[in-house]
Scaffold this motif. Structure first.
Motif, short mmCIF file in Angstrom:
data_model
loop_
_atom_site.label_atom_id
_atom_site.label_comp_id
_atom_site.label_asym_id
_atom_site.label_seq_id
_atom_site.Cartn_x
_atom_site.Cartn_y
_atom_site.Cartn_z
N TRP A 17 0.88 -1.18 0.00
CA TRP A 17 0.00 0.00 0.00
C TRP A 17 0.91 1.22 0.00
CZ3 TRP A 17 -1.40 4.45 2.55
CH2 TRP A 17 -2.69 4.96 2.28
N ASP A 18 1.02 1.88 -1.14
CA ASP A 18 1.96 2.99 -1.29
C ASP A 18 1.24 4.31 -1.06
OD1 ASP A 18 4.03 4.68 -1.93
OD2 ASP A 18 3.69 4.52 -4.09
N ALA A 43 -8.09 5.88 7.78
CA ALA A 43 -9.13 5.15 7.06
C ALA A 43 -8.57 3.85 6.48
CB ALA A 43 -9.71 6.02 5.95
N ALA A 44 -7.34 3.90 5.96
CA ALA A 44 -6.73 2.70 5.38
C ALA A 44 -6.45 1.65 6.44
CB ALA A 44 -5.44 3.07 4.65
N LEU A 50 -4.35 -1.21 5.20
CA LEU A 50 -3.07 -1.20 5.91
C LEU A 50 -3.21 -2.08 7.14
CD1 LEU A 50 -1.82 2.50 5.78
CD2 LEU A 50 -0.61 0.50 4.95
N PRO A 51 -2.92 -3.37 7.04
CA PRO A 51 -3.10 -4.28 8.17
C PRO A 51 -1.98 -4.12 9.19
CG PRO A 51 -2.15 -5.45 6.32
CD PRO A 51 -2.45 -4.05 5.81
N ALA A 52 -2.18 -4.69 10.36
CA ALA A 52 -1.14 -4.69 11.38
C ALA A 52 0.14 -5.29 10.81
CB ALA A 52 -1.60 -5.47 12.60
N VAL A 97 0.59 -0.97 13.92
CA VAL A 97 0.68 -1.93 15.02
C VAL A 97 -0.66 -2.51 15.41
CG1 VAL A 97 2.82 -1.09 16.01
CG2 VAL A 97 0.69 0.01 16.64
N ARG A 98 -1.74 -1.80 15.18
CA ARG A 98 -3.03 -2.32 15.61
C ARG A 98 -4.15 -1.46 15.05
NH1 ARG A 98 -0.84 0.23 20.23
NH2 ARG A 98 0.03 -1.74 20.89
#
Length: 264
Positions: A17-18, A43-44, A50-52, A97-98
């Motif tokens: 995700w850039d 939001a991402a 944008l996952p942990a 991180v979360r």
């Protein structure tokens, strides 16, 4: 207005995700640029793009990709660091991180809500015993003649990360759960399985700072912000079936409230 893509070439690599390609900035907006960046990153993270564990790189790289000054990017990142969503790691850069758990206000347990959100709730049972009920406890349960009470204390976690410290009093005899049942099921599930018809609750939400004991149990720093909740739950006969007082990590947890227009 979309920002132009950053320079490319054989020596340039991008994360999955850039931000330079995904974030749209409007210099003419009254919304500050740093806030536009933090809002879109937030939001991402919330929607899973944008996952942990995802990396954003360091501030210099981010500033280059977004065509922004480094102080602007630093302010955007710090906003999300303060919210507990990002962390800066030496040699790694900025990393997700979360995500927060957003809990609606309804007559349900945290275990129910986490399971409903697709999570894997976990519980560590610290206290599960029957003890004498003093006048204060009897008052909380609105049962002046009550002599015995079940005392519960658990740490509720999701994905291996602690979220809340849960404390409850129940009149003795309402349920008699084992530690295994408390680890595997939510309190309201156990009450309903025992035939208790939950009807209504009164709830107060507040905030305080983490004590050293809180910090150790919840993986926070002493003095970190905590949300607090006190709840009295009634069955369909008007009897109090449980009184709870809980603390939640503010960096990981929110309550959602739905408001309606009152009489004019």
């Amino acid at each position: 207005m979309s920002t132009p893509p950053p320079p490319s070439g054989p020596d340039v690599t991008y994360p999955a995700w850039d931000p330079g390609r995904e974030i749209e900035l409007d210099p003419g907006s009254p919304e500050p640029l740093y806030f536009q960046v933090s809002r879109q990153l937030h939001a991402a993270i919330e929607d899973g793009r944008l996952p942990a564990g995802a990396r954003l790189g360091n501030e210099v790289d981010l500033a280059a990709r977004l065509r922004l000054s480094r102080p602007t990017v630093r302010q955007a990142i710090q906003t999300l660091v303060n919210q507990g969503l990002l962390v800066r790691r030496r040699g790694v850069g900025t990393q997700v991180v979360r995500t927060k758990v957003a809990r609606p206000l309804r007559l349900s347990s945290l275990f129910d809500d986490l399971a409903g959100l697709g999570g894997e709730p976990e519980s560590k049972v610290l206290v599960n015993r029957v003890e004498d009920a003093d006048a204060d406890v009897a008052g909380l349960l609105e049962a002046p003649d009550l002599t015995r009470v079940r005392r519960l204390e658990r740490v509720r976690s999701a994905g291996g990360e602690p979220l809340a410290l849960m404390n409850n009093y129940l009149p003795d005899g309402v349920i008699d759960p084992t530690d295994d049942e408390l680890r595997e099921r939510g309190l309201y599930q156990l009450l309903r399985s025992a035939g208790v018809r939950l009807h209504a609750a009164e709830q107060n939400i507040g905030a305080r700072l983490a004590t050293e004991e809180d910090a150790e149990l919840l993986g926070e720093q002493p003095g970190a912000a905590l949300l607090t909740m006190q709840r009295t739950t009634y069955d369909d006969t008007g009897r109090v079936v449980e009184y709870g007082w809980h603390v939640y990590r503010a960096s990981r947890y929110t309550f959602n409230l739905s408001l309606t227009n009152g009489p004019q």
